[in-house]
Design a protein around this motif. Structure first.
Motif, PDB file in Angstrom:
ATOM      1  N   GLN A  15       0.837  -1.196   0.000  1.00  0.00           N
ATOM      2  CA  GLN A  15       0.000   0.000   0.000  1.00  0.00           C
ATOM      3  C   GLN A  15       0.878   1.255   0.000  1.00  0.00           C
ATOM      4  O   GLN A  15       0.852   2.066   0.921  1.00  0.00           O
ATOM      5  CB  GLN A  15      -0.928  -0.012   1.217  1.00  0.00           C
ATOM      6  N   ARG A  16       1.664   1.394  -1.039  1.00  0.00           N
ATOM      7  CA  ARG A  16       2.574   2.518  -1.146  1.00  0.00           C
ATOM      8  C   ARG A  16       2.309   3.287  -2.438  1.00  0.00           C
ATOM      9  O   ARG A  16       1.591   2.811  -3.325  1.00  0.00           O
ATOM     10  CB  ARG A  16       4.028   2.047  -1.107  1.00  0.00           C
ATOM     11  N   ILE A  17       2.920   4.460  -2.529  1.00  0.00           N
ATOM     12  CA  ILE A  17       2.730   5.333  -3.696  1.00  0.00           C
ATOM     13  C   ILE A  17       3.900   5.148  -4.657  1.00  0.00           C
ATOM     14  O   ILE A  17       5.063   5.240  -4.260  1.00  0.00           O
ATOM     15  CB  ILE A  17       2.649   6.807  -3.268  1.00  0.00           C
ATOM     16  N   VAL A  18       3.592   4.903  -5.917  1.00  0.00           N
ATOM     17  CA  VAL A  18       4.608   4.787  -6.961  1.00  0.00           C
ATOM     18  C   VAL A  18       4.176   5.638  -8.151  1.00  0.00           C
ATOM     19  O   VAL A  18       2.986   5.877  -8.357  1.00  0.00           O
ATOM     20  CB  VAL A  18       4.812   3.306  -7.372  1.00  0.00           C
ATOM     21  N   GLN A  19       5.131   6.113  -8.918  1.00  0.00           N
ATOM     22  CA  GLN A  19       4.861   6.945 -10.079  1.00  0.00           C
ATOM     23  C   GLN A  19       5.811   6.552 -11.198  1.00  0.00           C
ATOM     24  O   GLN A  19       6.785   5.824 -10.985  1.00  0.00           O
ATOM     25  CB  GLN A  19       5.050   8.413  -9.716  1.00  0.00           C
ATOM     26  N   GLN A  20       5.542   7.042 -12.399  1.00  0.00           N
ATOM     27  CA  GLN A  20       6.422   6.726 -13.526  1.00  0.00           C
ATOM     28  C   GLN A  20       7.862   7.145 -13.260  1.00  0.00           C
ATOM     29  O   GLN A  20       8.796   6.479 -13.700  1.00  0.00           O
ATOM     30  CB  GLN A  20       5.904   7.411 -14.790  1.00  0.00           C
ATOM     31  N   LEU A  21       8.057   8.241 -12.539  1.00  0.00           N
ATOM     32  CA  LEU A  21       9.413   8.706 -12.236  1.00  0.00           C
ATOM     33  C   LEU A  21      10.219   7.681 -11.448  1.00  0.00           C
ATOM     34  O   LEU A  21      11.448   7.721 -11.450  1.00  0.00           O
ATOM     35  CB  LEU A  21       9.367  10.003 -11.418  1.00  0.00           C
ATOM     36  N   GLN A  35      -7.694   8.764  -0.518  1.00  0.00           N
ATOM     37  CA  GLN A  35      -7.977   7.329  -0.410  1.00  0.00           C
ATOM     38  C   GLN A  35      -9.322   7.067   0.258  1.00  0.00           C
ATOM     39  O   GLN A  35      -9.973   6.061  -0.024  1.00  0.00           O
ATOM     40  CB  GLN A  35      -6.849   6.638   0.345  1.00  0.00           C
ATOM     41  N   GLN A  36      -9.745   7.949   1.151  1.00  0.00           N
ATOM     42  CA  GLN A  36     -11.045   7.794   1.803  1.00  0.00           C
ATOM     43  C   GLN A  36     -12.096   8.698   1.170  1.00  0.00           C
ATOM     44  O   GLN A  36     -13.229   8.286   0.938  1.00  0.00           O
ATOM     45  CB  GLN A  36     -10.914   8.102   3.299  1.00  0.00           C
ATOM     46  N   ASP A  37     -11.724   9.938   0.885  1.00  0.00           N
ATOM     47  CA  ASP A  37     -12.614  10.904   0.250  1.00  0.00           C
ATOM     48  C   ASP A  37     -12.342  10.883  -1.254  1.00  0.00           C
ATOM     49  O   ASP A  37     -11.740  11.792  -1.822  1.00  0.00           O
ATOM     50  CB  ASP A  37     -12.341  12.293   0.852  1.00  0.00           C
ATOM     51  N   TRP A  51       0.737  16.962  -5.120  1.00  0.00           N
ATOM     52  CA  TRP A  51       1.741  16.226  -4.349  1.00  0.00           C
ATOM     53  C   TRP A  51       1.032  15.155  -3.525  1.00  0.00           C
ATOM     54  O   TRP A  51       0.250  15.464  -2.637  1.00  0.00           O
ATOM     55  CB  TRP A  51       2.512  17.185  -3.441  1.00  0.00           C
ATOM     56  N   PHE A  52       1.301  13.884  -3.848  1.00  0.00           N
ATOM     57  CA  PHE A  52       0.715  12.754  -3.136  1.00  0.00           C
ATOM     58  C   PHE A  52       1.701  12.265  -2.082  1.00  0.00           C
ATOM     59  O   PHE A  52       2.882  12.060  -2.375  1.00  0.00           O
ATOM     60  CB  PHE A  52       0.413  11.605  -4.099  1.00  0.00           C
ATOM     61  N   GLU A  53       1.194  12.051  -0.883  1.00  0.00           N
ATOM     62  CA  GLU A  53       2.050  11.567   0.197  1.00  0.00           C
ATOM     63  C   GLU A  53       1.167  10.822   1.194  1.00  0.00           C
ATOM     64  O   GLU A  53       0.206  11.407   1.721  1.00  0.00           O
ATOM     65  CB  GLU A  53       2.746  12.747   0.867  1.00  0.00           C
ATOM     66  N   GLY A  54       1.472   9.553   1.451  1.00  0.00           N
ATOM     67  CA  GLY A  54       0.598   8.760   2.308  1.00  0.00           C
ATOM     68  C   GLY A  54      -0.785   8.676   1.698  1.00  0.00           C
ATOM     69  O   GLY A  54      -0.952   8.341   0.524  1.00  0.00           O
ATOM     70  N   ASP A  55      -1.798   9.023   2.499  1.00  0.00           N
ATOM     71  CA  ASP A  55      -3.169   8.997   1.978  1.00  0.00           C
ATOM     72  C   ASP A  55      -3.669  10.396   1.617  1.00  0.00           C
ATOM     73  O   ASP A  55      -4.863  10.602   1.414  1.00  0.00           O
ATOM     74  CB  ASP A  55      -4.118   8.338   2.979  1.00  0.00           C
ATOM     75  N   LEU A  56      -2.735  11.351   1.522  1.00  0.00           N
ATOM     76  CA  LEU A  56      -3.119  12.741   1.299  1.00  0.00           C
ATOM     77  C   LEU A  56      -2.675  13.244  -0.081  1.00  0.00           C
ATOM     78  O   LEU A  56      -1.655  12.818  -0.620  1.00  0.00           O
ATOM     79  CB  LEU A  56      -2.518  13.644   2.372  1.00  0.00           C
ATOM     80  N   LEU A  57      -3.453  14.168  -0.599  1.00  0.00           N
ATOM     81  CA  LEU A  57      -3.157  14.858  -1.851  1.00  0.00           C
ATOM     82  C   LEU A  57      -3.179  16.352  -1.581  1.00  0.00           C
ATOM     83  O   LEU A  57      -4.224  16.910  -1.188  1.00  0.00           O
ATOM     84  CB  LEU A  57      -4.191  14.500  -2.922  1.00  0.00           C
TER      85      LEU A  57
END
Length: 646
Positions: free
Chosen positions: A534-540, A603-605, A582-588
């Protein structure tokens, strides 16, 4: 005597061609002068190299000459007999001389200005000096670099002399019923040909050429400026925003918050495993049952990617995965150089000629064979130019496939056949190799081969059938590749260029959902390398993660992060309608460059209805500092051409 001789043409269209050829000749002369006066800036470029670059330079010169002489051409092409009148021809001459004199001045000024910027001048320079004392600047330039105005006057005199050698004369009078239709038809033909010349080609899959297309012909990035001309660089950057230097933090603070410099630990021997990166056209997460397990069987939802769904449990998957851009041309810089598109597609900016970090070039140095595959005509999207710039050794497109029987009639070779071709070609490479393949069939107008009509899932949007077809083609690729000796010594990375549009499900039309794409790492010979996190990944993150998997232990530059390092701060960043996300954890966090616009728990909203910035002030400040640090590193390093480890 030669000075008294004139070339008299009764065919106005031949005369027009000669006038435009004269302009092309002047551009070539200024290109030679640019090289001669800046010879010390191109020490690695031999005379033979430069001579080769003169030919592709004509492609960019033609585009510029056609753009800058539009008024002259229109007045010459009007199918009326008054264009042969003396006064009218005098007007044409003044328009031609004035227009091309301005263009010549831009080319000649850059002979000097290039030494300060190491780039051809773009439109932003005019904006930069808009509020300066133009008269004082011009006067200082004329005094300090007196030879540039002198060259300009000499070239204008040469242009006038040659222009006067081409003389139009009224042709024998013919019936108006023949004259007007014939000349109107020729005018239409010239307009059609001119459009192709301005775009750099006629194929609909080929984008109008821009600065980065010059990279197709060069050995070294700075040689792009020997291929380009200054008026072209200015025309192609009208409306494009250059980056401004920012200083949110001092250097010590900046690097402590975010740094794109990576220093891997030297813990294990480099392993020369093959790498195959598959970029799927328009594959958003909404079509993939593997990313939507709670939807299966509800409200008629079905997956259009049964093969990828089966592959995911045997792969390394980071659940929250995002594209770094919104267009196909954003994807390859993000994936292969770890550079996102901020404000503008990166390849359309003047910074595309910077010294770029590159997965192909990095692996070339480790003895890899590198190749790129895309079934479209070879000039499509400027991919061939970009691959050359970043060091990819071989390019395989529609030309190399060489069988138009498998052409889809619109974009290129059908994915099924081209992926089979890719597998066969990879099988001829000496290991280790890096192969990148970009599919194309899941693209508007979303056609599929006739033999599959009625046999594929159609879904609520036409795109979904195209995705179902490409998923099937991908399955056949893996079935074939799995029988080849290199298969189990390979890391496959499967991702998309961007999410498809339009999108059907509401949450995928949000500011986070519009960037949601698959990023899957699959190593069939490494059964331990799998699992969902459950982590954040991007093309970069693809480039640094691949290098980490191979145990690459040298310092390198990447705006992304190594996903195999659990100690790094997870983040993803993209640029959406003037706002940094900027995405970090469950926040944008959404940031406009000066202040936070909103903060959501995406993730929740999932529909982004509740702004949390007032209720989470400390977290908002932490995330705002990190996105500021990213912007500062990105902008300043782009401007200063500091994208490599020194």
């Amino acid at each position: 005597m030669l000075a008294d001789k004139k070339i008299i043409w009764q065919n106005v269209h031949v005369a027009l061609g000669l006038y435009l050829s004269l302009a092309m000749l002047l551009y070539t002369i200024t290109r030679i002068l640019f090289f001669v006066f800046n010879r010390d800036m191109f020490e690695a470029t031999t005379i033979a190299d430069f001579s080769y670059l003169l030919l592709p330079g004509l492609r960019f010169d033609l585009s510029t000459v056609l753009y800058t002489n539009l008024l002259f051409m229109a007045l010459m092409l009007l199918p009326f007999r008054f264009r042969y009148n003396t006064g009218y021809r005098r007007l044409l001459k003044y328009i031609f001389i004035v227009t091309n004199s301005i263009a010549l001045s831009a080319n000649l000024i850059d002979i000097v200005y290039y030494r300060f910027t190491l780039r051809r001048t773009t439109w932003s320079v005019l904006q930069e000096f808009a509020n300066e004392n133009g008269g004082a600047l011009a006067g200082s330039f004329i005094v300090d670099f007196w030879y540039i105005p002198l060259l300009w006057f000499l070239l204008i005199a040469f242009m006038v002399w040659l222009y006067d050698k081409i003389k139009m004369q009224s042709p024998p009078r013919v019936s108006s019923w023949v004259y007007y239709p014939a000349h109107t038809a020729v005018m239409a033909l010239v307009v059609f040909l001119s459009i192709g010349g301005m775009r750099g080609g006629f194929a609909h899959s080929t984008r109008p050429i821009t600065l980065s297309n010059a990279g197709e012909y060069v050995k070294r990035p700075n040689e792009m400026y020997l291929v380009l001309n200054t008026p072209f660089s200015m025309l192609r950057t009208i409306g494009k925003t250059n980056y401004n230097k920012v200083s949110y933090f001092d250097e010590q603070q900046l690097d402590s918050i975010y740094s794109p410099l990576h220093t891997p630990a030297d813990t294990a021997a480099f392993r020369k495993k093959n790498v195959v990166i598959i970029v799927l056209e328009s594959f958003g997460k909404e079509v993939m049952g593997g990313y939507n397990p709670d939807r299966i069987g509800k409200d008629g939802y079905q997956s259009y990617t049964p093969f990828l769904d089966q592959l995911m449990p045997d792969s390394k998957v980071y659940w929250h995965s995002f594209a770094s851009g919104r267009k196909s041309i954003d994807a390859l810089p993000s994936i292969l150089t770890s550079i996102p598109s901020i404000q503008e597609p990166f390849v359309l900016t003047p910074y595309a000629s910077n010294d770029l970090p590159s997965l192909p070039r990095t692996l070339n140095a480790e003895g890899y064979h590198t190749a790129f595959f895309h079934g479209a005509p070879n000039g499509s999207m400027g991919f061939k130019a970009f691959m050359n710039l970043i060091g990819t050794k071989e390019y395989y497109g529609k030309d190399e496939y060489n069988n138009d029987a498998d052409f889809d009639g619109m974009w290129g070779i059908w994915d099924e056949e081209f992926l089979q071709f890719t597998a066969d070609k990879l099988n001829t490479f000496k290991e280790p190799f890096l192969g990148t393949v970009f599919t194309l069939s899941s693209h508007h107008p979303y056609k599929v081969p006739e033999r599959y009509e009625g046999k594929l899932k159609k879904g609520p949007l036409p795109l979904f059938q195209g995705i179902n077809y490409t998923d099937m083609a991908l399955q056949k690729f893996f079935e074939k590749a799995s029988k080849m000796p290199w298969y189990k010594n390979t890391l496959f990375v499967i991702t998309a260029d961007h999410a498809g549009a339009p999108r059907h499900y509401p949450e995928y039309n949000t500011d986070w959902g519009a960037f949601s794409i698959p990023i899957i790492f699959y190593a069939p010979g490494d059964p331990a390398f799998k699992g969902t996190e459950q982590r954040i990944v991007q093309q970069l993150d693809i480039m640094p993660t691949v290098l980490s998997y191979l145990n690459y232990n040298k310092p390198y530059f990447s705006f992304g992060k190594n996903m195999l390092d659990n100690s790094v701060q997870d983040f993803a960043v993209n640029y959406n309608a003037g706002v940094y996300q900027w995405f970090e954890g469950d926040l944008l966090l959404q940031f406009d460059g000066s202040k936070t616009i909103a903060l959501y728990n995406y993730q929740q909203d999932i529909m982004l209805k509740q702004d949390l910035q007032d209720s989470l002030p400390e977290k908002r400040q932490q995330m705002e500092n990190r996105v500021k640090a990213f912007i500062q590193q990105y902008n300043n390093r782009m401007i200063e051409n500091k994208l490599l480890v020194e």
